[in-house]
Motif scaffolding. Structure first.
Motif, PDB file in Angstrom:
ATOM      1  N   VAL A 132       1.660 -97.188  56.284  1.00 12.89           N
ATOM      2  CA  VAL A 132       2.350 -97.099  54.997  1.00 12.89           C
ATOM      3  C   VAL A 132       2.012 -95.769  54.331  1.00 12.89           C
ATOM      4  CG1 VAL A 132       2.723 -98.168  52.751  1.00 12.89           C
ATOM      5  CG2 VAL A 132       2.194 -99.588  54.737  1.00 12.89           C
ATOM      6  N   LEU A 133       3.002 -94.912  54.217  1.00 16.56           N
ATOM      7  CA  LEU A 133       2.805 -93.585  53.630  1.00 16.56           C
ATOM      8  C   LEU A 133       3.547 -93.505  52.301  1.00 16.56           C
ATOM      9  CD1 LEU A 133       3.618 -91.694  56.936  1.00 16.56           C
ATOM     10  CD2 LEU A 133       1.338 -91.964  55.937  1.00 16.56           C
ATOM     11  N   MET A 134       3.346 -92.429  51.585  1.00 15.85           N
ATOM     12  CA  MET A 134       4.127 -92.241  50.361  1.00 15.85           C
ATOM     13  C   MET A 134       5.561 -91.911  50.763  1.00 15.85           C
ATOM     14  SD  MET A 134       1.184 -89.899  50.323  1.00 15.85           S
ATOM     15  CE  MET A 134       0.906 -89.091  51.910  1.00 15.85           C
ATOM     16  N   ASP A 135       5.689 -91.039  51.752  1.00 14.73           N
ATOM     17  CA  ASP A 135       7.020 -90.607  52.178  1.00 14.73           C
ATOM     18  C   ASP A 135       6.896 -89.978  53.560  1.00 14.73           C
ATOM     19  OD1 ASP A 135       9.498 -89.535  52.584  1.00 14.73           O
ATOM     20  OD2 ASP A 135       9.479 -88.195  50.864  1.00 14.73           O
ATOM     21  N   LEU A 180       2.755 -99.089  69.336  1.00 17.99           N
ATOM     22  CA  LEU A 180       3.817 -98.415  68.597  1.00 17.99           C
ATOM     23  C   LEU A 180       3.517 -98.456  67.104  1.00 17.99           C
ATOM     24  CD1 LEU A 180       5.575 -97.457  70.749  1.00 17.99           C
ATOM     25  CD2 LEU A 180       7.186 -99.302  70.323  1.00 17.99           C
ATOM     26  N   VAL A 181       4.066 -97.502  66.386  1.00 16.94           N
ATOM     27  CA  VAL A 181       3.771 -97.396  64.954  1.00 16.94           C
ATOM     28  C   VAL A 181       5.024 -97.610  64.109  1.00 16.94           C
ATOM     29  CG1 VAL A 181       2.904 -95.867  63.142  1.00 16.94           C
ATOM     30  CG2 VAL A 181       1.956 -95.720  65.456  1.00 16.94           C
ATOM     31  N   PHE A 182       4.932 -98.545  63.192  1.00 20.27           N
ATOM     32  CA  PHE A 182       5.965 -98.687  62.172  1.00 20.27           C
ATOM     33  C   PHE A 182       5.547 -97.814  60.993  1.00 20.27           C
ATOM     34  CE2 PHE A 182       6.921-103.140  63.732  1.00 20.27           C
ATOM     35  CZ  PHE A 182       8.264-102.933  63.971  1.00 20.27           C
ATOM     36  N   ALA A 183       6.225 -96.697  60.779  1.00 24.83           N
ATOM     37  CA  ALA A 183       5.875 -95.866  59.622  1.00 24.83           C
ATOM     38  C   ALA A 183       6.887 -96.124  58.519  1.00 24.83           C
ATOM     39  CB  ALA A 183       5.887 -94.398  60.000  1.00 24.83           C
ATOM     40  N   VAL A 184       6.400 -96.339  57.321  1.00 26.35           N
ATOM     41  CA  VAL A 184       7.293 -96.636  56.202  1.00 26.35           C
ATOM     42  C   VAL A 184       6.895 -95.836  54.966  1.00 26.35           C
ATOM     43  CG1 VAL A 184       7.815 -98.959  57.028  1.00 26.35           C
ATOM     44  CG2 VAL A 184       5.864 -98.591  55.514  1.00 26.35           C
ATOM     45  N   SER A 185       7.846 -95.671  54.065  1.00 22.01           N
ATOM     46  CA  SER A 185       7.627 -94.887  52.845  1.00 22.01           C
ATOM     47  C   SER A 185       7.581 -95.798  51.623  1.00 22.01           C
ATOM     48  CB  SER A 185       8.768 -93.882  52.651  1.00 22.01           C
ATOM     49  OG  SER A 185       8.982 -93.123  53.815  1.00 22.01           O
ATOM     50  N   SER A 186       6.477 -95.760  50.925  1.00 18.43           N
ATOM     51  CA  SER A 186       6.356 -96.617  49.735  1.00 18.43           C
ATOM     52  C   SER A 186       6.915 -95.947  48.481  1.00 18.43           C
ATOM     53  CB  SER A 186       4.893 -96.962  49.484  1.00 18.43           C
ATOM     54  OG  SER A 186       4.203 -95.817  48.999  1.00 18.43           O
ATOM     55  N   ASP A 187       7.057 -94.623  48.532  1.00 22.03           N
ATOM     56  CA  ASP A 187       7.517 -93.883  47.354  1.00 22.03           C
ATOM     57  C   ASP A 187       6.635 -94.113  46.134  1.00 22.03           C
ATOM     58  OD1 ASP A 187       9.616 -92.561  48.482  1.00 22.03           O
ATOM     59  OD2 ASP A 187      11.072 -94.135  48.038  1.00 22.03           O
ATOM     60  N   GLU A 188       5.387 -94.398  46.370  1.00 25.39           N
ATOM     61  CA  GLU A 188       4.447 -94.641  45.264  1.00 25.39           C
ATOM     62  C   GLU A 188       4.848 -95.849  44.436  1.00 25.39           C
ATOM     63  OE1 GLU A 188       1.821 -92.963  45.016  1.00 25.39           O
ATOM     64  OE2 GLU A 188       2.192 -91.032  45.930  1.00 25.39           O
ATOM     65  N   ASP A 189       5.712 -96.653  44.967  1.00 19.12           N
ATOM     66  CA  ASP A 189       6.216 -97.794  44.202  1.00 19.12           C
ATOM     67  C   ASP A 189       5.545 -99.085  44.689  1.00 19.12           C
ATOM     68  OD1 ASP A 189       7.584 -99.888  43.147  1.00 19.12           O
ATOM     69  OD2 ASP A 189       9.571 -99.222  43.800  1.00 19.12           O
ATOM     70  N   PRO A 190       4.720 -99.681  43.850  1.00 16.89           N
ATOM     71  CA  PRO A 190       3.990-100.880  44.262  1.00 16.89           C
ATOM     72  C   PRO A 190       4.915-102.013  44.704  1.00 16.89           C
ATOM     73  CG  PRO A 190       3.110-100.030  42.205  1.00 16.89           C
ATOM     74  CD  PRO A 190       4.367 -99.262  42.484  1.00 16.89           C
ATOM     75  N   VAL A 191       6.076-102.103  44.080  1.00 20.35           N
ATOM     76  CA  VAL A 191       7.006-103.171  44.451  1.00 20.35           C
ATOM     77  C   VAL A 191       7.540-102.943  45.864  1.00 20.35           C
ATOM     78  CG1 VAL A 191       9.194-104.284  43.921  1.00 20.35           C
ATOM     79  CG2 VAL A 191       7.667-103.579  42.064  1.00 20.35           C
ATOM     80  N   ARG A 192       7.961-101.714  46.104  1.00 22.20           N
ATOM     81  CA  ARG A 192       8.446-101.391  47.445  1.00 22.20           C
ATOM     82  C   ARG A 192       7.329-101.544  48.467  1.00 22.20           C
ATOM     83  NH1 ARG A 192      12.804 -97.353  49.821  1.00 22.20           N
ATOM     84  NH2 ARG A 192      11.840 -96.900  51.817  1.00 22.20           N
ATOM     85  N   ALA A 203      -0.348 -97.340  47.233  1.00 24.94           N
ATOM     86  CA  ALA A 203       0.395 -96.955  46.025  1.00 24.94           C
ATOM     87  C   ALA A 203      -0.105 -97.822  44.888  1.00 24.94           C
ATOM     88  CB  ALA A 203       1.882 -97.170  46.246  1.00 24.94           C
ATOM     89  N   GLY A 204      -0.171 -97.236  43.711  1.00 18.95           N
ATOM     90  CA  GLY A 204      -0.626 -98.004  42.554  1.00 18.95           C
ATOM     91  C   GLY A 204      -2.103 -98.306  42.631  1.00 18.95           C
ATOM     92  N   SER A 205      -2.580 -99.108  41.733  1.00 19.44           N
ATOM     93  CA  SER A 205      -4.014 -99.367  41.701  1.00 19.44           C
ATOM     94  C   SER A 205      -4.318-100.827  42.001  1.00 19.44           C
ATOM     95  CB  SER A 205      -4.567 -99.001  40.329  1.00 19.44           C
ATOM     96  OG  SER A 205      -3.803 -99.668  39.333  1.00 19.44           O
ATOM     97  N   ASP A 206      -3.282-101.629  42.110  1.00 17.64           N
ATOM     98  CA  ASP A 206      -3.504-103.035  42.403  1.00 17.64           C
ATOM     99  C   ASP A 206      -3.455-103.261  43.902  1.00 17.64           C
ATOM    100  OD1 ASP A 206      -3.680-105.709  42.544  1.00 17.64           O
ATOM    101  OD2 ASP A 206      -1.622-106.113  41.900  1.00 17.64           O
TER     102      ASP A 206
END
Lengths: 331, 331
Positions: free
Chosen positions: A61-64, A87-99, A120-123
């Motif tokens: 899980v990356l930012m982008d 294999l690697v699933f790479a995904v973009s969180s966009d700094e969005d805790p919901v995403r 992403a986020g602090s929680d």
DNA sequence: CTGTTAGCGCATTCAA
DNA sequence: TTGAATGCGCTAACAG
């Protein structure tokens, strides 16, 4: 297919997985039947039945994924995983805790063997919960509040301090800070390093020279332009992030000040060496971060039980010119 | 867990998948039992039993996930896939057909729903086979020899031609070509565009000005240095690739010729606008390529049966200075 | 060396 | 509205 080869389904399984214990003749028959039917092993079904439940897939899980730093990290993780048939699933969180939450659910539903996450986020509730539940997780790039999970971070504070001390050593006293959202751990650390650097150099912090929460090149450009338009403008700029550096350099160029204001950026950029003056930067080693994280993750997958590891990768100050510009005479 | 909720396993399934047709009371009982047991739906098992056999995962085979162009493409694919609840396995082939084969096998064993591939090498046998077998595949960035598979490519030839014609329009007659491995389709196309551009401008091609098969910045730098050291050196350089441009600019700077030799590069680079002169470039739109490929792939996954689609994305010449330098007087 | 049986976690019949 | 049986593709544990 077992029918076509005239053997039992179990024999097929043995041949496909290369388990051995099958006569050469039968193995050949199975192989040719497999080729004829264009058979392909179904790893999902295999995983389902098997005890060790390994899907041979991990989540990253990356930012982008398009961010150069993230992409370099991704590549390092991929290389390590590839050697392990994973294999690697790479995904973009966009700094969005919901995403991020959505993505983690998607990853976990697919039963990835482990997770490498730039949180992403602090929680980190969900991540911690999942970790306690037994999923190996490595936090990367940002140190989590908790210490119970493995982590690989960069010594952001030290890097920023070095940058500021370097500028001070070149005679600068009015050193501005331009940085990303303070909610991001790395940005906060770099800011702390800036403050420390000033203190060590015996410079009093001037709040008027602090521009935080710049989350795009455009915002950084505007902030830098504002700083540079002042009569008592800073003689040096410390940019705490990639895109911020880009914005800052744009502003500086538009004002024709590229040779009059010292600049040090955190993070390198392609072509940075070809600017005039070339960009002095605190460079990270994303490949080392990714590799280290993958090493730790796979050691956990192999059953390592030692207490949480917290690796810190150091940075390097690359002097190329822009950081060695002397302070301009006041005007 | 069905036991804990005191219902049948089927009811659980219905609640988890939100199928409806369950009384509110039972649904609540199931939900709380799920929460209590920390239950998580296993998508692999679900896929196994289901008829439509969708794993909600696709494979994306790139040359290198860390390459900025590839990373941007990756991100566009991810965004489209994310809206469809699909995860992306992105992998790096490194232009190595053997590695590509391994990766494809790994992907296919995991029963990805479809594949978006930047094909390495020229033998697309395995990909074609898999396609005929029913796996939706979209070729990207490089047009395959066959026309039976969907593809999304960039008009490389046109872009290169525009670049050369642009240089010619500015008075250049000695325009060098520096490019990547000719075995790569895009490089070959760009070379063809270069040749076409010269022809249209009425310039005779000079083999001494052709430097092909440069597969790294270092190689490009050496080749460019060699060109620029000549007495009858070119007055303009056309770089057909990203890393080649970097090498070429380095060589040019080391010789102090940045304002004397015109340069147009294929592909943009971060900071390109901040160089002196700023880099004139043929810019692609990797996001559009990725999105288009994803659109096509998902339309196939939805059962679209129209004949193979072959989308071509056009490029744009971004004039920023380096391509508008006039030819230096002969020396 | 090879085959049989059972069952991974889930969804699809079909019944109740 | 709910439940029982059946089987997806594969493998572990046993036979033979």
């Amino acid at each position: 297919m077992a029918a076509l080869a005239g053997v039992s389904i179990k024999t097929v399984s043995r041949v496909i997985r290369g388990e051995g214990g099958v006569s050469a003749e039968l193995a050949a028959r199975v192989s040719s039947a497999a080729a004829m039917l264009d058979y392909r092993h179904n790893l999902a079904a295999s995983t389902l039945r098997r005890h060790g439940q390994k899907t041979a897939a991990i989540g990253l899980v990356l930012m982008d994924v398009a961010n150069p730093y993230a992409a370099a990290l991704h590549r390092a993780v991929e290389d390590f995983a590839h050697e392990r048939g994973t294999l690697v699933f790479a995904v973009s969180s966009d700094e969005d805790p919901v995403r991020q939450r959505e993505l983690l659910n998607a990853l976990l539903s697919r039963r990835v063997d482990g997770l490498i996450v730039v949180p992403a986020g602090s929680d980190h509730g969900m991540l911690l919960h999942e970790h306690r539940r037994g999923t190996p997780i490595v936090f990367v790039d940002r140190k989590p509040a908790t210490t119970e999970v493995d982590s690989v971070t960069v010594d952001n504070r030290d890097g920023a301090r070095k940058a500021v001390e370097h500028l001070a050593a070149h005679g600068h006293r009015r050193i501005a800070y331009l940085g990303d959202l303070r909610t991001i751990w790395t940005a906060a650390e770099r800011y702390a390093g800036y403050v420390e650097g000033l203190a060590r150099a015996g410079i009093t912090l001037d709040p008027a020279l602090i521009c935080a929460d710049l989350h795009s090149a455009a915002a950084a450009e505007a902030a830098a332009a504002d700083l540079l338009h002042r009569k008592d403008r800073p003689t040096a700029l410390f940019s705490a992030q990639n895109l911020v550096t880009v914005g800052l350099l744009r502003a500086q160029q538009k004002l024709g000040l590229q040779s009059d204001i010292a600049v040090v950026g955190f993070d390198d950029l392609p072509l940075a060496e070809l600017l005039h003056p070339a960009l002095t930067a605190v460079v990270q080693n994303p490949a080392a971060v990714g590799r280290t994280a993958a090493e730790i993750l796979f050691s956990r997958l192999d059953g390592a039980h030692h207490p949480p590891q917290h690796e810190v990768i150091s940075t390097r100050l690359l002097m190329r010119g822009s950081g060695e510009v002397p302070p301009a005479v006041a005007h």
